[in-house]
Motif scaffolding. Sequence first.
Motif, mmCIF file in Angstrom:
data_model
loop_
_atom_site.group_PDB
_atom_site.id
_atom_site.type_symbol
_atom_site.label_atom_id
_atom_site.label_comp_id
_atom_site.label_asym_id
_atom_site.label_seq_id
_atom_site.Cartn_x
_atom_site.Cartn_y
_atom_site.Cartn_z
ATOM 1 N N ARG A 85 7.058 -12.136 -14.275
ATOM 2 C CA ARG A 85 7.938 -10.973 -14.232
ATOM 3 C C ARG A 85 8.773 -10.865 -15.509
ATOM 4 O O ARG A 85 8.942 -9.786 -16.074
ATOM 5 N N ARG A 86 9.284 -12.012 -15.965
ATOM 6 C CA ARG A 86 10.103 -12.024 -17.176
ATOM 7 C C ARG A 86 9.283 -11.541 -18.383
ATOM 8 O O ARG A 86 9.756 -10.759 -19.211
ATOM 9 N N ARG A 134 9.784 -8.001 -20.543
ATOM 10 C CA ARG A 134 10.127 -8.146 -21.961
ATOM 11 C C ARG A 134 9.042 -7.588 -22.876
ATOM 12 O O ARG A 134 9.348 -6.960 -23.903
#
Length: 202
Positions: A79-80, A84
Motif C-alpha cells: 500500500r505504501r 507513493r
Amino acid sequence: MSPFHVLTDLVAHYGYPGVALLVGVEGFGVPTPGQTAIVLAAGYAAHGRLSVVGVAATAFLAAVLGDSVGYLIGRFGGRRLVLRHGRRLRLDPDRFARLEAVMRRHGPKLVAAARFVDGLRQLNGVVAGTTGMPWRRFVTYNALGAAAWVGLWTTGGYLAGDHLRALVVDLHRFQWYLVAAAILLTLAYAGRRLTRRSDRVR
C-alpha cells in the motif's frame, strides 16, 4: 538450453523440493513455471518415480505458503509503495480506491479464480495484501483455489503418462494465449463497468 527448461529440470533432479521451489516462489511474483512443474512431477509419478499424493500435497502446501508470503509483502509494504509510486504505473489514489472496492466486493472469487490465470496467479497474494483483504478470508479462498488448481494439473500430468513431453510443450506454447485471453476479458469487463457508470451519471 532455455531458462524454461533449466527451471523445469529442477523437478527431474530434485523431485519434491524442485516442485516446492517452483510453485512456492511463483506465489509472490517470481515468474517461474510452477504449473508445468506440477504436470512434470505428476507424469513422473505415473512412471513410479514419485508419489502422486506426495506431488499434490507438496504443490498445494507450496502454493498456499507462497501466496501467503505474497500477501504479507503486499500487506506490510504494498500500500505504501502504491500510494507513493502508483502514478508511474497509472495507479493513482482514485484508481487504487476503486481497486480496493472491487476487492471488497469480489475479492474471494478473484483470489480463487486467479490461481488459473498466468500473471494473476503470480500477483494474487500481493494484490490481496495491498488492498487489505482480511487474512482469514484470503487464506480460505486461496486454499480453495490452490486445491482445485493443483488437483487439475496433477490429474492431467498423471493421466498424460507417456505423452508427458508433448503435453509440456503444448502447455508452454499455449500459456501466452491464455494470458492474452485473460487480459482481453479483464479489459472487456472494465469497459462494461465504465459504460454503466457513464450511463448512470447521464
